[in-house]
Design a protein around this motif. Structure first.
Motif, PDB file in Angstrom:
ATOM      1  N   TRP A 170       0.779  -1.104   0.029  1.00 32.45           N
ATOM      2  CA  TRP A 170       0.034   0.061   0.114  1.00 32.45           C
ATOM      3  C   TRP A 170       0.810   1.227   0.075  1.00 32.45           C
ATOM      4  CZ3 TRP A 170      -4.257   1.774  -1.373  1.00 32.45           C
ATOM      5  CH2 TRP A 170      -4.966   2.894  -1.132  1.00 32.45           C
ATOM      6  N   THR A 202       0.886   4.406  -2.810  1.00 35.52           N
ATOM      7  CA  THR A 202       0.658   5.830  -2.472  1.00 35.52           C
ATOM      8  C   THR A 202       2.055   6.508  -3.057  1.00 35.52           C
ATOM      9  OG1 THR A 202       1.100   5.303  -0.326  1.00 35.52           O
ATOM     10  CG2 THR A 202      -1.030   5.128  -0.711  1.00 35.52           C
ATOM     11  N   SER A 212       1.820   9.624  -5.556  1.00 38.48           N
ATOM     12  CA  SER A 212       2.175  11.175  -5.036  1.00 38.48           C
ATOM     13  C   SER A 212       3.327  11.772  -5.707  1.00 38.48           C
ATOM     14  CB  SER A 212       2.291  10.817  -3.404  1.00 38.48           C
ATOM     15  OG  SER A 212       3.477  10.130  -3.321  1.00 38.48           O
TER      16      SER A 212
END
Length: 336
Positions: free
Chosen positions: A278, A282, A286
């Motif tokens: 995870w 992310t 980003s």
């Protein structure tokens, strides 16, 4: 003419099988042989596309902004034809045991589920569960070889650069010289944990992918007549669709896995930036944008169509040549 040639080939192969005593082998051994041969054949056929896909996924300098065709041209210019197959030795060494275990354990898990959990019936749910379990088993047994293949494929060395007098210049040596060197270096630096870096997203991705792949392939085959199921074109078509649908849903996890595998090779080195699956997703979104989660997907579509199609087709043909009993009879054979 094609029909007579095909019959002649089948007869020759059948004769070879009879003369080799392979009929005395247990069914699961034949499944291992069929799966390993199918995997090696399919993987080698798409090796150039696999190399480009890894370079795009890992944002290798000089490749991350190129398309498939331009990437192939650039790789050919820098490394020549052998560059298309860099890392393929590790890939084939991995895919033979991987595919062998994948197909064999799928058949065995399927029989086990049918024998012990009749509540699932004999429909597509069994293929989904057996395929997922088989995929996880194969990954755990062969993951270090996949890690080695990725690290070797990530390295790009300019073999065409030359000096003014026409002789080749001395270029920086690649960090790794071969499969054994990769495994030794990674183990020395990080132990067993290093050899299995990125296995988390791999397992999360392979469980649904492997299950969906087998489920879709068997479901599509069941919808055509038994006579047409022997058609190579039909098998190729079902395999291609199975690979396309299965890969689409799990591709972002493959990107996270590749980036985790080459983190220590990228500029600056440093510690692990993707501490978990995870966290990896992310961080990529980003810092690199959500599109990076699908980097190389177009080439994966180009690759997955022949790869999965050839793999399933070769496996079915090998099963026929090795005289492995039809799947509906496998349960009783395995029990015997």
């Amino acid at each position: 003419m094609g029909s007579s040639q095909g019959s002649s080939l089948s007869a020759n192969v059948a004769g070879l099988v009879e003369g080799s005593g392979i009929d005395t082998l247990p069914v699961y051994v034949k499944e291992l042989i069929a799966g390993g041969a199918a995997g090696a054949f399919a993987k080698t056929a798409v090796a150039p596309l696999e190399r480009i896909k890894i370079l795009l996924q890992t944002r290798t300098q000089g490749f991350h902004s190129l398309g498939v065709y331009q990437s192939l041209k650039r790789l050919l210019k820098h490394e020549g034809v052998p560059g298309f197959y860099k890392g393929n030795g590790a890939s084939v060494l991995r895919i033979v045991p991987y595919a062998a275990l994948h197909f064999m354990t799928y058949e065995q898990y399927r029989c086990w589920i049918l024998d012990n959990y009749p509540v699932f019936g004999t429909g597509p749910v069994v293929d989904l569960l057996a395929g997922s379990a088989a995929g996880g088993t194969a990954v755990l047994c062969t993951y270090p070889l996949d890690l080695a293949r990725t690290k070797l494929a990530y390295q790009v060395v300019d073999a065409k650069e030359s000096l003014g007098n026409g002789s080749k210049s001395i270029v920086a040596q690649p960090r790794y010289s071969g499969i054994k060197n990769v495994l030794e270096s990674v183990y020395r630096e990080g132990g067993m944990r290093g050899l299995y870096r990125g296995v988390g997203p791999t397992l999360i991705g392979i469980l649904p992918y492997a299950g969906l792949k087998f489920y879709i392939y068997e479901e599509l085959k069941s919808r055509v007549s038994e006579e047409n199921q022997r058609s190579i074109v039909m098998r190729l078509s079902c395999g291609a669709l199975a690979g396309l649908f299965g890969q689409t849903f799990t591709y972002p996890l493959d990107v996270v896995r590749r980036q985790m595998q080459v983190e220590n090779l990228q500029a600056g080195g440093g510690g692990a930036r993707h501490a978990s699956t995870w966290k990896g997703i992310t961080t990529i979104v980003s810092e690199q944008g959500w599109r990076q989660l699908f980097a190389g997907l177009s080439i994966n579509y180009i690759k997955i169509v022949p790869s999965v199609a050839i793999g399933f087709t070769a496996y079915d043909m090998m099963k026929s040549w090795l005289r492995i009993p039809p799947r509906q009879k496998t349960q009783s054979v395995s029990a015997a």
